[in-house]
Write an enzyme that holds these catalytic residues in place. Structure first.
Site, PDB file in Angstrom:
ATOM      1  N   ARG A  11       0.865  -1.171   0.000  1.00 45.92           N
ATOM      2  CA  ARG A  11       0.000   0.000   0.000  1.00 45.92           C
ATOM      3  C   ARG A  11       0.902   1.221   0.000  1.00 45.92           C
ATOM      4  NH1 ARG A  11      -3.252  -2.777  -1.518  1.00 45.92           N
ATOM      5  NH2 ARG A  11      -5.220  -3.488  -0.605  1.00 45.92           N
ATOM      6  N   GLU A  69      -3.275   7.910  -4.269  1.00 48.40           N
ATOM      7  CA  GLU A  69      -3.805   7.448  -5.559  1.00 48.40           C
ATOM      8  C   GLU A  69      -5.140   8.110  -5.872  1.00 48.40           C
ATOM      9  OE1 GLU A  69      -3.911   3.166  -5.382  1.00 48.40           O
ATOM     10  OE2 GLU A  69      -1.837   3.047  -4.778  1.00 48.40           O
ATOM     11  N   HIS A  92      -1.486   0.866  -9.880  1.00 44.38           N
ATOM     12  CA  HIS A  92      -2.137  -0.093  -8.982  1.00 44.38           C
ATOM     13  C   HIS A  92      -2.860  -1.202  -9.759  1.00 44.38           C
ATOM     14  CE1 HIS A  92      -3.886  -0.455  -4.652  1.00 44.38           C
ATOM     15  NE2 HIS A  92      -3.738  -1.633  -5.209  1.00 44.38           N
TER      16      HIS A  92
END
Lengths: 229, 229
Positions: free
Chosen positions: A142, A171, A189
């Site tokens: 993460r 993000e 991602h």
């Protein structure tokens, strides 16, 4: 209320992506692709020689189910694996209780630990310093696990060699300073983002709901869920 | 005169690159990188879901030392492997004497056979047709092994899904038609091009010369060499 997740169905996909990101970063694959597409090969000759996995040990941060799937792949590549986690687990690799020590000994840190408060900024300036000027950071976990400001500074100051990132602190926004760097590989991602794997994840969500309304409880409740099946 | 080569020292590196190119092509890694660097993630949302290795069988064309190193990696990824070669060899994978039949059954063709007259245009229009609309071609061998004109036509006509190429018919020139395609990953022949592996190859060249002038013959003469040590 019960909360479910989709464990295991994505492990192998994310491990594939981790391996792809690792190889792309170490061997400069997107950079070499850009070089070719820009017409540089005939004009300026071969792309530069790159770093290699052949002379590197990979330190995995987090040895859960995905970490194990990644380690299995590295084994088959004859790449030595070591790992850091709070407690040692049932794997044949050297365990480092101390992350700084592992960063000092390994040539790649591959981060695949859970997010959350316990791992916030786990990869900080001190860890990156220990990783060193030939070191490569891969983050498949993460964005919160890496101190992004410290990472950008370490890359700028050449405290580490390069980085491959599938996740970011904010993000979908990615710091422009990273985008302007050539020695990083930046993915939006995409860890589990294949058609086949997202379909399997959707199916497990549906199966959880069906099981619940059939009075059989959830199939894959998260560990923290207050309701047992 | 004696001709030597540098066998084995590059096998694992080329197998790494093959795996990287395979993952990059199947999971669109350079395309996703371009998408992010162009600022599309915040503007247009997530990158599209991609194909996966999770539902694919890989057919390796050529099961020599590098082919085996690639197969070992795919084994660890739980990706089923089959292969085509003139004669079956000592591996536990299904052997196809007929390349067309393997192309029909597999979802990826990964080409790592020697170049030369015997394999010129081995991957032709008929093979690509058999591979089919969901099929992916990876060429890590020599440009001569693939009929490049037929490949470009198959990609344009969507007879196959995509291709990952480390080698080309006319290096360093790459057909503009390929460069303009989004569903291909194009590398400038970087198979063994790491610092560590080229150093090992240079060392073996030096060792061959030293051994020769010490009267001990060459260490790694090519099979066709007329002089025995």
């Amino acid at each position: 209320m019960i909360v479910t997740n989709t464990p295991d169905v994505l492990n192998e996909e994310v491990a594939d992506t981790a391996l792809g990101l690792l190889l792309a970063t170490v061997r400069h694959l997107p950079q070499a692709e850009r070089y070719l597409r820009a017409g540089n090969w005939p004009k300026h000759g071969d792309y530069q020689l790159t770093p290699s996995l052949r002379d590197r040990t990979v330190g995995i941060v987090g040895m859960g189910r995905i970490g194990k799937a990644i380690a299995r792949r590295l084994d088959a590549m004859n790449v030595p694996v070591v790992y850091h986690s709070r407690r040692p687990t049932d794997v044949p690799y050297k365990h480092y209780p101390n992350l700084i020590e592992m960063a000092r000994d390994a040539h790649v840190l591959l981060v695949i630990t859970p997010g959350g408060a316990a791992t916030r900024n786990l990869i900080n300036a001190e860890v990156l310093d220990a990783l060193g000027g030939d070191g490569i950071l891969i983050n498949m976990a993460r964005g919160s696990v890496v101190d992004e400001v410290a990472l950008i500074k370490a890359l700028k100051d050449k405290k580490i060699l390069s980085a491959g990132l599938d996740v970011f602190a904010n993000e979908p926004s990615v710091p422009q300073e990273l985008i302007e760097m050539e020695n990083v590989v930046l993915l939006p991602h995409v860890g589990s983002a294949s058609i086949a794997t997202r379909r399997a994840m959707d199916q497990l969500v549906a199966d959880n709901i069906i099981s619940w309304f059939a009075g059989k409880g959830a199939l894959t409740p998260v560990a923290e869920t207050p309701v047992k099946k």
